[in-house]
Scaffold this motif. Structure first.
Motif, PDB file in Angstrom:
ATOM      1  N   LYS A  18       0.830  -1.202   0.000  1.00 17.77           N
ATOM      2  CA  LYS A  18       0.000   0.000   0.000  1.00 17.77           C
ATOM      3  C   LYS A  18       0.861   1.245   0.000  1.00 17.77           C
ATOM      4  CE  LYS A  18      -3.537  -2.375   2.707  1.00 17.77           C
ATOM      5  NZ  LYS A  18      -4.206  -2.454   4.013  1.00 17.77           N
ATOM      6  N   ARG A  45      -0.579   0.038  -5.531  1.00 21.83           N
ATOM      7  CA  ARG A  45      -0.517   0.494  -4.142  1.00 21.83           C
ATOM      8  C   ARG A  45      -1.600   1.527  -3.851  1.00 21.83           C
ATOM      9  NH1 ARG A  45       6.066   1.204  -3.247  1.00 21.83           N
ATOM     10  NH2 ARG A  45       6.500  -0.998  -2.796  1.00 21.83           N
ATOM     11  N   SER A  49      -4.672   1.100  -1.079  1.00 20.14           N
ATOM     12  CA  SER A  49      -4.847   2.065   0.010  1.00 20.14           C
ATOM     13  C   SER A  49      -6.213   2.727  -0.058  1.00 20.14           C
ATOM     14  CB  SER A  49      -3.752   3.142  -0.047  1.00 20.14           C
ATOM     15  OG  SER A  49      -2.491   2.586   0.213  1.00 20.14           O
ATOM     16  N   HIS A  53      -9.244   3.080   2.677  1.00 21.13           N
ATOM     17  CA  HIS A  53      -9.606   4.447   3.068  1.00 21.13           C
ATOM     18  C   HIS A  53     -11.109   4.689   2.902  1.00 21.13           C
ATOM     19  CE1 HIS A  53      -8.306   8.417   4.225  1.00 21.13           C
ATOM     20  NE2 HIS A  53      -8.886   8.979   3.171  1.00 21.13           N
TER      21      HIS A  53
END
Length: 340
Positions: A18, A45, A49, A53
């Motif tokens: 990530k 990545r 992420s 999130h």
């Protein structure tokens, strides 16, 4: 003297898969830039992420404001499996929220997501179907799926997809048929649903029976159910071990037997004995649907004659603890005992 051992491992709080997030309100704009990066590792990545999130609902609105939806839409055609898989997962998470479902329609995301129905990777197809199913749960979303001409595609996928994805497709079609049954009928969905009534998985049998109930709402659907031999299969399911299967099978018969053709087809399939048995079922939905189906069958002279022998059993439920069941029993008794 002890020697120092140099470890090649990352610290436990560092995930090399990530990208590190920027601070505060800079996080999503940076992720959006990295989603468009030419470097594959950067895109991988970033989308990993982003997926984490977005699980915080507070980040959904901001993500849409910075153009994340359009970036994810473009990533659906990425050559990398991981990017496609995580992009569809991100879109599913976004679609769990009202503003996310609006974004699907605003950015015309439904068609590119649907192209992943043919992806060679199971998880990418599953995530695509999860996203579409989530969108279908609102009338505008279901309308968008119908307008995208996906009903025929979804019906055909029921013939070949793995069981886990078949469940998602059956749910999507359930919501779409609330908007439009015509395209499902043209795609011969009734035949496909009927074939699934014999499936080993009770969840698939239950959802197939429910979808038959949806598709039988118009007269054309009721006639099609009789034509493809659906009634006899539904009658068999009245003895199923799953309460959901029994409830939906009785519900489908309740709808189909509104027509004279449906009544006599059910009577020929000896639907009355198992329906009478289900009047005492511990599940209230099963009891209610069975009583309603019996009411329809009692409108035929042959059905009324048979049910007069069982009317005392039905009268027991005039005082059922569930008001809907008591009301269904009241109507059934009135119709069965009606005299010209």
């Amino acid at each position: 003297m002890a020697l120092t051992v140099i470890s090649a491992k990352y610290p436990p709080h560092i995930d090399p898969s990530k990208t590190p997030l920027a601070y505060g309100d800079r996080a999503l704009p940076r992720l959006n830039r990295e989603l468009k990066d030419a470097n594959l590792l950067t895109r991988q990545r970033a989308v990993m992420s982003l997926c984490d999130h977005l699980h915080d609902p507070e980040h959904i609105a901001e993500a849409l404001n910075v153009g994340i939806a359009e970036s994810l839409k473009n990533l659906l055609t990425d050559t990398d499996t991981t990017v496609r898989q995580k992009s569809t997962e991100c879109l599913f998470v976004i679609g769990c929220h009202a503003i996310g479902r609006d974004a699907f329609l605003e950015h015309n995301i439904i068609p590119p997501v649907a192209k992943l129905f043919d992806d060679k990777i199971d998880i990418a197809r599953k995530n695509a179907h999860k996203a579409i199913e989530m969108i279908s749960e609102t009338p505008p979303g279901a309308e968008g799926i119908v307008q995208a001409d996906l009903i025929g595609t979804l019906v055909n996928k029921l013939k070949t997809e793995v069981e886990e994805i078949k469940l998602l497709i059956l749910d999507t079609l359930h919501f779409c048929m609330r908007v439009d049954t015509g395209k499902a009928l043209k795609a011969d969905a009734m035949t496909v649903f009927t074939s699934l009534l014999k499936h080993n998985d009770p969840a698939i049998r239950a959802k197939a029976a429910r979808d038959i109930m949806d598709l039988s709402a118009p007269l054309e659907g009721k006639n099609k159910a009789v034509e493809v031999g659906c009634v006899a299969e539904l009658v068999k399911l009245l003895a199923d071990s799953s309460p959901d299967v029994k409830a939906n099978a009785a519900g489908a018969l309740m709808i189909i037997t509104i027509t004279t053709k449906g009544k006599y087809t059910a009577l020929e399939s000896t639907a009355i004995p198992p329906l009478v048995t289900l009047v005492d079922d511990p599940t209230s939905e099963v009891r209610a649907n069975s009583l309603k189906a019996l009411t329809c069958l009692s409108e035929a002279p042959e059905g009324r004659k048979t049910l007069l022998e069982h009317v005392d059993k039905i009268k027991v439920h005039l005082n059922d603890e569930i008001p809907a069941v008591a009301r269904a029993a009241q109507i059934a008794v009135r119709v069965i005992e009606w005299k010209p």
